[in-house]
Scaffold this active site. Structure first.
Site, short mmCIF file in Angstrom:
data_model
loop_
_atom_site.label_atom_id
_atom_site.label_comp_id
_atom_site.label_asym_id
_atom_site.label_seq_id
_atom_site.Cartn_x
_atom_site.Cartn_y
_atom_site.Cartn_z
N HIS A 561 0.82 -1.22 0.00
CA HIS A 561 0.00 0.00 0.00
C HIS A 561 0.85 1.27 0.00
O HIS A 561 0.77 2.09 0.92
CB HIS A 561 -0.91 0.00 1.24
CG HIS A 561 -1.78 -1.22 1.36
ND1 HIS A 561 -2.26 -1.69 2.57
CD2 HIS A 561 -2.25 -2.07 0.42
CE1 HIS A 561 -2.99 -2.77 2.36
NE2 HIS A 561 -3.00 -3.03 1.06
C1 FAD Z 1 -0.70 -7.87 -4.05
C2 FAD Z 1 -1.50 -6.66 -3.65
C3 FAD Z 1 -2.65 -6.85 -2.90
C4 FAD Z 1 -3.41 -5.74 -2.52
N1 FAD Z 1 -4.57 -5.96 -1.84
C5 FAD Z 1 -5.37 -4.90 -1.55
C6 FAD Z 1 -6.63 -5.11 -0.94
O1 FAD Z 1 -7.01 -6.24 -0.68
N2 FAD Z 1 -7.38 -4.03 -0.65
C7 FAD Z 1 -6.96 -2.75 -0.92
O2 FAD Z 1 -7.66 -1.81 -0.57
N3 FAD Z 1 -5.78 -2.53 -1.52
C8 FAD Z 1 -5.00 -3.57 -1.87
N4 FAD Z 1 -3.82 -3.35 -2.54
C9 FAD Z 1 -3.46 -1.97 -2.88
C10 FAD Z 1 -4.35 -1.32 -3.93
O3 FAD Z 1 -4.66 -2.19 -4.98
C11 FAD Z 1 -3.61 -0.08 -4.44
O4 FAD Z 1 -3.38 0.76 -3.32
C12 FAD Z 1 -4.38 0.72 -5.48
O5 FAD Z 1 -4.73 -0.06 -6.59
C13 FAD Z 1 -3.53 1.90 -5.93
O6 FAD Z 1 -4.27 2.68 -6.82
P1 FAD Z 1 -3.57 3.73 -7.80
O7 FAD Z 1 -4.63 4.29 -8.66
O8 FAD Z 1 -2.75 4.65 -7.00
O9 FAD Z 1 -2.54 2.88 -8.66
P2 FAD Z 1 -2.69 1.54 -9.48
O10 FAD Z 1 -3.97 0.86 -9.17
O11 FAD Z 1 -1.43 0.80 -9.23
O12 FAD Z 1 -2.76 2.02 -10.99
C14 FAD Z 1 -1.71 2.73 -11.61
C15 FAD Z 1 -1.71 2.39 -13.09
O13 FAD Z 1 -0.93 3.37 -13.77
C16 FAD Z 1 -0.18 2.75 -14.79
N5 FAD Z 1 0.97 3.59 -15.10
C17 FAD Z 1 2.03 3.88 -14.29
N6 FAD Z 1 2.89 4.71 -14.92
C18 FAD Z 1 2.35 4.97 -16.13
C19 FAD Z 1 2.77 5.77 -17.24
N7 FAD Z 1 3.91 6.48 -17.20
N8 FAD Z 1 2.00 5.77 -18.35
C20 FAD Z 1 0.85 5.06 -18.41
N9 FAD Z 1 0.40 4.29 -17.37
C21 FAD Z 1 1.14 4.25 -16.25
C22 FAD Z 1 0.21 1.44 -14.17
O14 FAD Z 1 0.58 0.48 -15.16
C23 FAD Z 1 -1.06 1.05 -13.41
O15 FAD Z 1 -1.91 0.27 -14.21
C24 FAD Z 1 -3.02 -4.43 -2.89
C25 FAD Z 1 -1.85 -4.25 -3.62
C26 FAD Z 1 -1.10 -5.35 -4.00
C27 FAD Z 1 0.17 -5.15 -4.78
#
Ligand code: FAD
Ligand code: SF4
Length: 624
Positions: A561
């Protein structure tokens, strides 16, 4: 071994001299281990998916092991080989051994169980088909295009912001570096390949520090929600209060945010884990907590139709886990949004202090440009800071700092009866007794079959014995609310550093005590602590002794996270983004992902991220 099946054939091999000898010492075929040559070959194929520093690090570690064992790993006697590994561990070779052992056990465990995993994937038809997405791979996208808003990243934050903007009538494109993955892949691909395909850097991301922290991050249409465990918490009231009253993040005002949390809750169809699919791992944890009189319960999850196949971390083969690729993204597309996949945004374009669009690279190295006056950055807490720096928008001194990880640690209890932790929901039940008082949140968490054997101690026959008895283990994980003591530096491939603060380390050690108590209370006859000096304890008294002397710097820590690297808030000197998510110092660039969160969310954060992202969208529309 089923090494040549399920799509690994075409993968190149990254040569790892000494890998076959290491495999035959770690898992001797004489004692029932796999063919070391075939295992070594599959490790080399997996290594070819790793980023350059990781695969060279692996090669260096193997070189150190080969040199430090003086050719003994080639002995025809398995005991001699194991003695050589044990001696090396005693003489300070622990880090190199840990690094290679982790990779080899991940590869061998997933391969050993591949057939079982795939059989279980196909027991039931998908709960729902893959939805229609208006998606175009970058090679088919024109070199220049025009939109009202570009959203960078299709994960938890990006999907929600795109949906809100599209529904308001904006012409929106979501640009995603990764690919779209189908449920068919999750039902037919080798589990190791799913792991390598779905995670950034094939799952080898880590935060450097003492101890180093494994930090897997999803990559693909749906972002990390593709691989997360589906656990859902509302942001706790005290956390919202801190964000609003101390950081002055106006979006966190409960009157504003709670209706958005409600909306996320219904979009994701969140509900408690049904005891009939929970499985023994969760049920055992609940029984232990009940025995102790500690607060506990089934977790809330976004997994309508979950069949308990324990594969959430490598893509749900039932499309039951309701990641944003199955709800917010198709809903955004229904409202007119487009998704551009396989496109890595290399730069946000600005003119005269205003956003004008983005540049992205396609897989073949060519570039495309999208012109738009609004750019919403949702690349995740580790990718957002480098992207802003590449775009010359990284001047704020706190950008990339303040990284909280919500560090996690896992332990297991051994029972006399069968538990088979991987038959049931991967993350299923919580013990919250120490959540308010110490920031320790316990969740019963397994891994897909075989993919967690790296936590097992020892080498050779004893390790094989541990693996063969892993069906009697119940596995728990604990996360602690931490200080934002990490940083993300660099503008291309980020370097993540994080030094666990002493008081956070002490709470991680305490969490081992808490989990051990739960396991003993539910009938475990021994507990595998993960503490190097006391790997196995057989009573609460031994547990207390082990945890009273444990050095947190020697623990195996992971984190899932990451947050806080472009924090939003009221103080211009502390917060790179303003109280509504607008990046300071430029017009039209907004932050709507985990990086906006000003301090550790203290619970699994996806719901908080999604609700805040919707809040950012409302502010964008107010400003438009
Ligand atoms: C194994 C695991 C289990 C988890 N379990 C839980 C859970 O049970 N419950 C919970 O609440 N949270 C959980 N989490 C955490 C949660 O999924 C994340 O906190 C959340 O998805 C983050 O959201 P975000 O939008 O910040 O980034 P992300 O969901 O990571 O999305 C970011 C996206 O941006 C894309 N990206 C990055 N750089 C670029 C670029 N330069 N150009 C184009 N695209 C780009 C990436 O490829 C990615 O697809 C877990 C995480 C992991 C790794
Ligand atoms: S346990 Fe996870 S992978 Fe298996 S059906 Fe449920 S949500 Fe899907």
């Amino acid at each position: 071994m089923i090494k040549s099946q399920y799509g690994w054939d075409g993968y190149p091999r990254f040569k790892l001299p000494g890998i076959v000898d290491f495999c035959s010492a770690l898992l001797p075929p004489e004692h029932g281990g796999p063919d070391p040559k075939l295992l070594g070959e599959l490790v080399e194929k997996y290594a070819s998916c790793l980023p350059t520093p990781a695969r060279h690090g692996l090669r260096v570690a193997l070189g150190a092991i080969t040199a430090g064992t003086y050719g003994k790993l080639r002995s025809s006697d398995p005991d001699t080989r194991v003695k050589a590994l044990n001696r090396l561990q005693g003489f300070g070779g622990g880090q190199a051994l840990d690094a290679v052992k982790t990779v080899v056990l991940l590869v061998s465990g997933s391969d050993r169980n591949a057939q079982d995993i795939l059989t279980r994937s196909n027991i039931n038809p998908p709960a729902r088909p893959d939805p229609h997405l208006d998606i175009t791979p970058s090679l088919e996208w024109s070199s220049i295009s025009y939109f009202d808003a570009v959203v960078i990243g299709s994960g938890a934050g990006g999907a929600m912001v795109a949906r809100s903007l599209a529904r308001s009538g904006m012409n929106v494109v979501v640009v995603e570096e990764g690919a779209r993955h189908s449920v068919e892949e999750f039902r037919s691909h080798h589990p190791l390949r799913r792991w390598a395909d779905l995670y950034r850097d094939a799952g080898a991301t880590a935060a450097l520090g003492i101890p180093p922290i494994v930090l897997p991050i999803g990559r693909g249409v749906g972002g990390t929600t593709l691989v997360n465990s589906g656990t859902c918490y509302r942001p706790p009231a005290k956390v919202l209060k801190r964000w609003r009253d101390e950081s002055h993040l106006e979006l966190a005002d409960p009157d504003f945010l709670n209706p958005l949390v409600d909306d996320v809750w219904s979009t994701l169809e969140i509900g408690p884990v049904d005891l009939s699919v929970m499985g023994n791992n969760g049920l055992t944890a609940l029984a232990g907590a009940k025995e102790l009189g500690w607060a506990h319960g089934p977790l809330n999850r976004n997994a309508p139709g979950c069949g308990g196949c324990c594969q959430c971390a490598i893509g749900c083969p039932r499309n039951a886990k309701f990641g944003v690729h199955l709800n917010a993204l198709p809903q955004a597309c229904e409202a007119g949004a487009k998704i551009l996949s396989h496109a890595r945004v290399t730069k946000i374009l600005t003119e005269g202090g205003r956003a004008t669009g983005i540049l992205a690279s396609r897989e073949n190295g060519s570039h495309l440009e999208i012109r738009a006056p609004i750019v919403v950055v949702c690349a995740g807490a580790t990718e957002t800071p480098p992207l802003l720096r590449r775009s010359h928008l990284g001047h704020h001194p706190r950008l990339g700092k303040n990284l909280a990880l919500h560090p996690a640690i896992g332990i297991s209890g051994r029972f006399s009866q069968d538990i088979t932790a991987w038959q049931g929901v991967l993350q299923s039940a919580s013990v919250e007794e120490f959540h308010d008082s110490d920031g320790i949140l316990i969740e019963a968490t397994s891994t897909p079959p075989g993919m967690g054997s790296m936590i097992l101690p020892g080498f050779g026959r004893s390790l094989i014995d541990e693996i063969s008895r892993s069906n009697t283990l119940c596995t728990l994980g604990a996360m602690i609310g931490d200080d934002g003591s990490g940083t993300v530096v660099g503008s291309r491939s980020p370097i993540i550093t994080y030094n666990l603060k002493r008081h956070d380390g002490a709470r991680l050690v305490k969490s081992i005590w808490v989990m051990g108590k739960v396991l003993f209370a539910s009938g475990a006859h021994e507990v595998l602590t993960g503490i190097p000096s006391h790997q196995v304890v057989k009573s609460v008294a031994e547990l207390e002794e082990a945890t009273s002397n444990a050095n947190y710097k020697k623990l195996h820590v992971a984190a899932f996270h990451p947050t806080g690297t472009c924090a939003g808030g009221g103080d211009p000197s502390t917060h790179p983004a303003d109280p509504y998510g607008s990046l300071r110092g430029v017009m039209g660039v907004w932050i709507a992902d985990a990086s906006l969160i000003p301090s550790c969310p203290e619970v699994n954060p996806q719901v908080s991220i999604m609700a805040l992202a919707q809040g950012v969208a409302i502010k964008i529309l107010d400003n438009a």
